[in-house]
Every structure is written in structure tokens, then in C-alpha cells.
Write a protein that holds these residues in place. Structure first.
Motif, PDB file in Angstrom:
ATOM      1  N   TYR A 344      69.823   8.614  99.470  1.00 21.54           N
ATOM      2  CA  TYR A 344      70.735   9.477 100.209  1.00 21.54           C
ATOM      3  C   TYR A 344      72.155   8.925 100.195  1.00 21.54           C
ATOM      4  N   LEU A 345      72.273   7.611 100.237  1.00 21.77           N
ATOM      5  CA  LEU A 345      73.602   7.020 100.185  1.00 21.77           C
ATOM      6  C   LEU A 345      74.262   7.234  98.824  1.00 21.77           C
ATOM      7  N   LYS A 347      73.659   9.625  96.684  1.00 16.54           N
ATOM      8  CA  LYS A 347      74.000  11.035  96.545  1.00 16.54           C
ATOM      9  C   LYS A 347      75.259  11.389  97.341  1.00 16.54           C
ATOM     10  N   ALA A 348      75.417  10.795  98.501  1.00 20.51           N
ATOM     11  CA  ALA A 348      76.577  11.102  99.331  1.00 20.51           C
ATOM     12  C   ALA A 348      77.858  10.495  98.778  1.00 20.51           C
ATOM     13  N   PRO A 508      71.661  12.982 107.286  1.00 18.35           N
ATOM     14  CA  PRO A 508      71.804  12.666 105.855  1.00 18.35           C
ATOM     15  C   PRO A 508      71.491  13.828 104.922  1.00 18.35           C
ATOM     16  N   SER A 510      72.757  16.859 105.409  1.00 16.51           N
ATOM     17  CA  SER A 510      73.812  17.855 105.595  1.00 16.51           C
ATOM     18  C   SER A 510      75.060  17.482 104.816  1.00 16.51           C
ATOM     19  N   GLY A 511      75.925  18.490 104.631  1.00 15.79           N
ATOM     20  CA  GLY A 511      77.216  18.231 104.003  1.00 15.79           C
ATOM     21  C   GLY A 511      78.143  17.436 104.888  1.00 15.79           C
ATOM     22  N   PHE A 513      77.430  14.743 106.415  1.00 19.46           N
ATOM     23  CA  PHE A 513      77.212  13.327 106.095  1.00 19.46           C
ATOM     24  C   PHE A 513      78.129  12.906 104.952  1.00 19.46           C
ATOM     25  N   VAL A 514      78.243  13.747 103.928  1.00 19.83           N
ATOM     26  CA  VAL A 514      79.118  13.442 102.791  1.00 19.83           C
ATOM     27  C   VAL A 514      80.572  13.399 103.238  1.00 19.83           C
ATOM     28  N   GLU A 515      80.980  14.341 104.076  1.00 22.29           N
ATOM     29  CA  GLU A 515      82.364  14.365 104.539  1.00 22.29           C
ATOM     30  C   GLU A 515      82.685  13.157 105.414  1.00 22.29           C
ATOM     31  N   LEU A 517      81.333  10.164 105.168  1.00 19.43           N
ATOM     32  CA  LEU A 517      81.449   8.995 104.294  1.00 19.43           C
ATOM     33  C   LEU A 517      82.748   9.041 103.504  1.00 19.43           C
ATOM     34  N   ASP A 518      83.201  10.254 103.136  1.00 15.20           N
ATOM     35  CA  ASP A 518      84.495  10.360 102.456  1.00 15.20           C
ATOM     36  C   ASP A 518      85.630   9.875 103.355  1.00 15.20           C
TER      37      ASP A 518
END
Length: 843
Positions: A344-345, A347-348, A508, A510-511, A513-515, A517-518
């Protein structure tokens, strides 16, 4: 110098000696060649009588003509012939050489230095004083022009070098006028301007500068016209998976390909692209396909063959993807990607960064921008100090909670944690799964939209403290922290109070989570020149490395100042192009910007002599003529010996030549042959070879002979049972040294603790931690099983000591808390149907 069109002579008076050629012809013609001598016995005489050739009375005409040609060529060589001689304006006055030393002169720098040397050499007869004036050097109030003696002028020219900037030429005019005023007499000077063909800044036209030089003396302009080899690399732009490169050339010409190379550390070529200049075009464009993660390894782009600061574009942190190191204690989970925290990390982070997975030491050696610890509870003491220094230098340590973190984590946390985890939802819980509260304005996540379906079922709680509120970046609906952060010097400590996989929350998935981390990636150092200036505020950026005029990076020269941040800087002597900032945040200051164009010089005074490119460098014909004379002389000698009977080709027969060649071949083979050394295995290689030839169970060597013998016998019996009852056929058990041997070669390691066991070193703990996280089975035996049995010979003190060793040992390993084996676990279905695990003795 006398010239005949494109041919000139430095010593034309020698040509008068050509009048002796008729005399040479007469002498050679009337002189017969040496007659053949015939030696007895008579058989040789009879053999020679069969030959029909007769000794001539006179030298053959072809040999006479060849000898006359040889003498003529020798006289021509002594006369100093030059092809394409220079035609400069000359005067009896001093010699002033003005040299453009900007970056545009760099591609043909050696040729320009030869022009200067030729101008000095052309005044060999009168040897005037020489003044060499570079136009692109900074002029100060203390600067003064010094006249050089003709003999030492060439040495001063050799010290010139191109610079990675362009300065106005007009400030050198007062310097030249002042130097001329210091000379006695009013003799008109000879001025040679070796130009790069481009207008400089604030020159008000190159014609104005040339006219000013022509007013000071007889002007000769060399270095024109411009050649297509002067190239400039425009700032690239990112499009999709790659870059789009644009190159300009100073002069239109024929079709020409130019190769652009993307270079990494130590000038390693990562990728290349070919830019094609069409006939008559001055611009070429090409795509450079390169994955974004590979682009993070690039340090510069350069046009091969350009050899100037303008053909190089330096890349800084704004062009590189941040490197994220992921440390996740997973073994069997890696075979189940949807259960893996690392999955998951990765991918994010994959959209904006480059990820690297490994052990903590491996990740730290790579010096990433972010280090992610996914449920790492216990960190070795040696790594704690190293991580702390890395964070203070600008790193971001991102931690995710989990069973290990809830049980052991105490160091490098933004807030203190409570032991254990909080369960939300489920049959035995006291609350429903919690949703997220909107992010506060002080949070790095402020402005992100929170999906309504994101919830948390379990979390690690923080201990109440005064700093908890200001360090909380994200909260649940019940006001408990979800994400906490703390700034330490230039770096950050960030903790997600949930796991990095969906075990405790669906965040993790959901979108959001990616935002999130950004936003954390944005905390790392980096950015372009504008971002660096904005971030630095009024603090100038110190120089790290600067470019030379030839496009090479070097230590900043004396006088280099920090890059100012109050306005857009311009390349110059105090701020040359290069890399500025610090080791943690590098900013590239490039010479060529998006507004660059080549402005060519086009107007010159009518009185100036312009040396074209074809006439710039005369070709000395003496070396090839003398070489030809030497070859003709050697041929004449062989022909004379042959005609006189002194040289017979029959002596060079085929067997003799074959024998000589064979001997040469044997000697060459002996010279280049090298003996092949026998391969000798080291102790480490022998150990590894023995470990991998068969599947082997391993035990730890403790130094106690009896203890090690018990371990060996026990594993021997276990290996025999495996061979009988399973498909595994292990070999003989092997003892290993935890400090020196490689643990990854074994699937199972047994350690029987003896009475004097010492706490393992940090290196051993790190190796054991990595062994277990990659799927290895590690069994520690305290050997206190018989203390409560009838007739046992061990006492409770021994048991207490052994249990203390075990607790001390486990406290330094990153292992989750012990939990009862649940019903239906896979171990209850392996080989035997077991409902519980009582051990050898129940209770």
C-alpha cells in the motif's frame, strides 16, 4: 612573407636555388651507374651470361628525373611553404590582441588560441610589445594593462580560458587607450580581435565596438563566420514519461545530428536522444523518454560535442523524484500483496516518488528524503542516533502504528504512546468505528477532501500532554489523534496512529491516503531556483560547485559569492552558473534560460580585414614535403644498390620469411600469455557452499562444548524425523557464528542459551531481526524445562536467570507481543491435527 594566391613562403629567397636543377640534371645524366662485378668461379660467370640485361652507359632518365624532383622538393621545404596564409593588416607599432573569452568561444577554444599564437608569430621580425586583453574578464579600478615582451607573450596566452558567462566588451576600450598612452611615440598599433561572433550584453551593437577598435589601430577580425558547432541547450520540459529537449545553434548549416546525454553520478550515461538539425535550421527538438524514477538519478543533460557551459543543463532537486525508503517487518505477507503494508505504501508513493524497500541500514545508506517505518517497534540503539542526525539534517521520518509499535515503541515518536491499541467497533467493543474530522488550518493536510466512507476501527492512543494538541495534524470524530507530527531542526517526525494496510482502517484504500502522503513529500527539501529563492527569503544560497566555460563542474573559484535571493540573478564573475545551496538542498543556476537567442555580429568597419574560417589557420607544408623527400631518398638508395648488384631479392626466400614469422608469433604468444591461477575458496565461501548444497538446520555455537553437542544431537534427530515423515531431506546440521556467518542461508536456527550467555551485540540483533522478517524461524531454548520435575537438578535461580536473558534479548528485537494461537490457525492443520499446544509437559 611572399604569397602566390593560397600558397605562401616564409623564406622565399631559397627558391632562387632552383636554378641549379639543370646542372644537377647534366651531372646525373653523364654519370653512369656502377658496373656489375662478376666473381669467379666460372659457374657464376656462366650463370650471369644467361642474363640479357646490359649495364647502361648512362643513368636512366627516369632515375635522373626522380633525383631532380627530390632536390626540388627539398628546396621547397626549406623555403617554408604555407597553404592558406593569413593576410593581416600590419604596422610597425605595438600588437594588441583582443580575445573574447565568453562561453560561446569554448567549443573552438584551442583553435582560437592558435589564432592568437599565429598573430604573435607573424611579428617575429620586429618583435613588438604585445598586449593581450580578454573581453570577458571583470575589470576593477585597480586593473591595468601590462605590455608583454614578444618572447613571453605566448606564455601569457596559454593561461587564458573561457568563462561561463558573457560580459560587455566596451569596458575594455578605456583600458586599451590607457595602455597606448603609456607607450612612447605615436605609432599606430596593429589590433587583432579574435571574436566569438556574438553580441554581448549592453554592447549597443558589435559594429560599434569594432569601429572603436578600428579607431585605435589597424584592425583585423578573426574567428568569423560563426560555425554550427556553437550550441545552446534550452531548459527541457517534462511531458509524460520523459523530457522534451531543444537545442539552438549559432549559425545555420547543413543537416547535422547532435546527441544529448542524460548523465548521473560520475558522468554515467543514463539515456540518450538524437536531435537533428535540418538544412538551414538553427533549432532542433527531440523527446528523451526516461521513466520518472530514473530521472531522479540524473544530475545533468549535455550536448555531446558542444563543450561549453551553454550546452549543459544542470538538474537539481526540482527535477528529481524524492527517494522514499520503506522498512516493513513482513515475511509471509510479501506473498500476499493485499495484506502487505509495503504494497500500500509503494502504491501510494509511486506517482510522485521513487521507493526503496529494505532493512533500516540499507535504507539509511541510500540517504532518502523520507524513511517510512511500517510498524517497527524496537529500533536498535545504534540506528536511533543515526536516524536522529538524519532528521535534524532535513529528513522526514514517517511511522505507522501496529502491534509492534503499540507494544514496544518508545523512541523517535512525535508524542508519547499508551501501551496496547484501542479497538473501535466489533462485538466486544465499546464504540463504533470513527470517522475523520476536517483538517485544521494548521495541518499540512488542510484543504483535502475527506471521503465519507473512510473510517478507523483501531488506533494507538497518545498519552495526554500539553504539546498533543499542537502536534496533532489529523483527528477522529472523538477528538483522538490520527496523525501527529513534530519538527526537529530541519526535519520532521510524523506518526500515523493506524497501520499502513487496511487492518485498522480503510484509509490506505482511499485516494485521501495518497494525497496525505503527497503533502508529506512536500515537507522534504527541494524545488527549482524560484522555489529555493522564495524558501530562502533574504538568505543567499552559498555556492557548492560552479561550471567552467567548457561545461565542467569544479570547486567555486575565489571571489564567488552566494546567490542573491532578492531578485533574479544573472551569470557573472561573482555568481557563475553552477550548483548553489547546501548538501541537503541543491539548487541549479543554469546559464541558458527560456528567453535565450543567438545574436550574431553583422556590421563591421570597412577598413577592418576579416579573416574567414577557411583562412584562419595556415597549413605548414614543410613536414609532409620533408617526409616525402626522406621516402624518395630511401627508394633511391635501394634502387642504386639493386642496379649495382649489391641487393638480390632471391635471398629473401619463402622458407626464411616463414621461419621468421613463426618465431615472432611464438615470442608474441609467450609475451601475452598469462598463467591461469587455480581458484582457492575462502573460509566464508566454503561455509556458504556447504550451507546451500543441502537444506540444513543450524544451531548457534555458544563456546560451551557440552551445550553445542546437545544442540547438534537434537537437530540431528529432528533432521532424521523430517526425512522419515516429510518430503524434506535435510543434510547434517551445521553450527554457525552469529557475528560472522550469513543467516539467510538457513531456514531454521536453534539457540540453546547457556548459563553465562551475554546480551547479543547490535550487529547480531540486526541480523536476527532481518532473518525473522524475511521468513526465517528462530527458536530460543532457555533449557529450564526440568526445574519443577521430580529429581530435577536445576534450581529456580537458574530458571530466573535464563528467563532474564530471554526477556533482555527479546526486548531489543522488533517482535510483536505474544498472543494465543487462535482456533483454526494453519499450524493446527500441518501434519498433525492439534487442538492445543501443551508442550512436552502439560502445565
Amino acid at each position: 612573407m611572399m604569397g602566390l594566391g593560397t600558397l605562401g613562403f616564409t623564406a622565399p629567397w631559397i627558391l632562387t636555388t632552383l636554378v641549379i636543377l639543370p646542372i644537377i640534371y647534366w651531372l646525373l645524366r653523364v654519370t653512369p651507374p656502377q658496373p656489375n662485378r662478376v666473381w669467379f668461379p666460372a659457374t657464376n660467370l656462366l650463370k650471369d651470361l644467361e642474363q640479357k640485361e646490359e649495364t647502361p652507359q648512362r643513368t636512366p632518365l627516369w632515375l635522373v628525373l626522380m633525383r631532380m624532383l627530390m632536390v626540388a622538393l627539398l628546396l621547397l621545404a626549406l623555403a617554408g611553404p604555407l597553404l592558406l596564409p593569413q593576410t593581416q593588416q600590419k604596422s610597425a607599432g605595438p600588437l594588441i590582441i583582443v580575445v573574447d573569452t565568453g562561453w560561446a568561444a569554448a567549443p573552438q577554444w584551442q583553435a582560437r588560441l592558435r589564432l592568437v599564437e599565429d598573430a604573435i608569430a607573424a611579428r617575429r621580425q620586429d618583435q613588438p610589445p604585445v598586449l593581450v586583453v580578454p573581453t570577458d574578464l571583470p575589470l576593477t579600478e585597480e586593473a591595468s594593462a601590462r605590455w608583454l615582451a614578444w618572447e613571453t607573450a605566448a606564455n601569457g596566452v596559454a593561461t587564458l580560458e573561457p568563462h561561463p558567462f558573457v560580459l560587455p566588451r566596451r569596458p575594455v576600450l578605456p583600458l586599451i587607450e590607457s595602455a597606448l598612452g603609456d607607450l612612447e611615440g605615436n605609432t599606430r598599433a596593429q589590433i587583432v580581435w579574435v571574436t566569438d561572433g556574438l553580441e554581448g550584453p549592453s554592447d549597443a551593437g558589435g559594429g560599434g565596438f569594432a569601429a572603436a577598435l578600428a579607431g585605435l589601430g589597424d584592425l583585423t577580425i578573426a574567428g568569423l563566420p560563426l560555425t554550427p558547432s556553437t550550441l545552446a541547450l534550452m531548459p527541457p520540459r517534462q511531458e509524460g514519461e520523459g523530457l522534451v529537449l531543444t537545442a539552438l545553434r549559432a549559425q545555420a548549416g547543413d543537416a547535422r545530428p547532435v546527441r544529448a546525454a542524460l548523465l548521473g553520478e560520475s558522468a554515467r550515461i543514463i539515456a540518450t536522444a538524437d536531435l537533428m538539425f535540418e538544412p538551414g535550421a538553427v533549432e532542433a527538438t527531440a523527446a528523451l523518454p526516461v521513466p520518472t524514477d530514473i530521472l531522479g538519478q540524473a544530475r545533468r543533460i549535455e550536448l555531446q560535442g558542444g563543450q561549453s557551459a551553454g550546452s549543459v543543463f544542470l538538474l537539481d532537486d526540482s527535477w528529481r523524484r524524492r527517494l522514499v525508503g520503506i522498512v516493513a517487518p513482513e515475511s509471509a505477507e510479501t506473498a500476499q500483496p493485499l495484506l502487505s503494508k509495503q504494497y500500500y505504501l509503494e502504491k501510494a508513493f509511486q506517482a510522485t516518488t521513487q521507493t526503496l524497500a529494505g532493512t533500516l541500514s540499507e535504507v539509511m545508506d541510500a540517504d532518502p528524503s523520507i524513511i517510512v517505518l511500517a510498524d517497527i517497534g524496537q529500533i536498535p540503539d545504534a540506528d536511533v542516533d543515526r536516524l536522529a542526525d538524519w532528521i535534524e539534517g532535513g529528513g522526514v521520518l514517517l511511522r505507522f502504528a501496529g502491534p509492534r509499535t503499540a507494544n514496544q515503541a518508545e523512541q523517535l515518536l512525535p508524542v508519547p504512546l499508551r501501551r496496547g491499541g484501542r479497538v473501535l467497533g466489533g462485538a466486544l467493543s465499546w464504540a463504533e468505528p470513527q470517522r475523520l474530522e476536517p483538517f485544521s488550518p494548521d495541518s499540512p493536510f488542510f484543504g483535502l477532501t475527506i471521503p465519507s466512507d473512510v473510517s478507523v476501527t483501531r488506533q494507538v492512543l497518545a498519552e495526554p500532554s500539553i504539546e498533543l494538541s499542537e502536534r496533532t495534524w489529523a483527528r477522529l470524530a472523538d477528538n483522538t489523534p490520527l496523525v501527529t507530527g513534530q519538527q526537529i531542526e530541519s526535519g520532521w517526525l510524523v506518526l500515523f496512529h493506524i497501520t499502513a494496510n487496511p487492518d485498522w482502517s480503510n484509509l490506505p484504500l482511499s485516494g485521501l491516503f495518497v494525497e496525505m502522503l503527497d503533502r508529506l513529500v512536500a515537507l522534504t527539501q527541494g524545488g527549482g531556483l524560484a522555489d529555493a529563492i522564495a524558501k530562502a527569503g533574504e538568505t543567499p544560497l552559498p555556492p557548492v560547485l560552479t561550471l567552467t566555460g567548457l561545461g565542467a563542474l569544479r570547486t567555486p573559484p575565489p571571489g564567488t559569492e552566494p546567490l542573491p535571493t532578492e531578485a533574479r540573478p544573472q551569470p557573472g564573475p561573482e555568481t557563475p552558473p553552477g550548483l548553489y545551496g547546501t548538501a541537503q538542498s541543491i539548487t541549479a543556476f543554469n546559464l541558458i534560460d527560456t528567453d535565450f537567442t543567438f545574436n550574431r555580429l553583422e556590421s563591421f568597419p570597412a577598413s577592418a580585414v576579416i579573416l574567414t574560417a577557411e583562412a584562419q589557420r595556415p597549413v605548414d607544408l614543410r613536414p609532409p614535403l620533408l617526409l616525402l623527400v626522406l621516402v624518395m631518398f630511401a627508394g633511391d638508395l635501394l634502387l642504386t644498390l639493386w642496379m649495382g648488384g649489391r641487393l638480390r631479392f632471391q635471398s629473401f626466400n619463402l622458407p626464411g620469411r616463414t621461419a621468421v614469422l613463426a618465431l615472432c608469433g611464438i615470442g608474441l604468444s609467450l609475451a601475452i600469455s598469462t598463467p591461469v591461477a587455480a581458484q582457492v575458496l575462502t573460509d566464508e565461501e566454503r561455509f556458504a557452499l556447504a550451507a546451500v548444497q543441502d537444506t540444513r538446520l543450524a544451531y548457534v555455537l555458544t563456546g560451551d562444548r557440552q551445550n553445542d553437542q546437545v544442540s547438534h544431537q537434537g537437530l540431528t534427530g529432528l533432521s532424521q524425523a523430517l526425512r522419515i515423515r516429510t518430503s524434506v531431506e535435510p543434510g547434517e546440521p551445521i553450527g554457525l557464528n552469529l557475528e560472522a556467518d550469513d543467516l539467510s542461508l538457513f531456514p531454521f536456527i536453534y539457540w540453546r542459551i547457556d548459563e553465562g550467555q551475554q546480551t547479543p551485540s547490535a550487529r547480531v540483533l540486526e541480523k536476527l531481526d532481518g532473518f525473522m522478517k524475511t521468513g526465517g524461524l528462530f527458536l530460543v531454548d532457555t533449557a529450564d524445562q526440568d526445574i519443577r520435575l521430580p529429581g530435577g537438578n536445576r534450581n529456580s535461580a537458574f530458571a530466573t536467570a535464563q528467563q532474564g536473558h530471554l526477556r533482555s534479548f527479546l526486548s531489543q528485537l522488533d517482535v510483536p507481543p505474544l498472543e494465543p494461537v487462535p482456533t483454526g490457525h494453519v499450524i493446527t492443520k500441518s501434519f498433525y491435527l492439534l487442538s492445543d499446544f501443551p508442550g512436552r509437559f502439560t502445565g
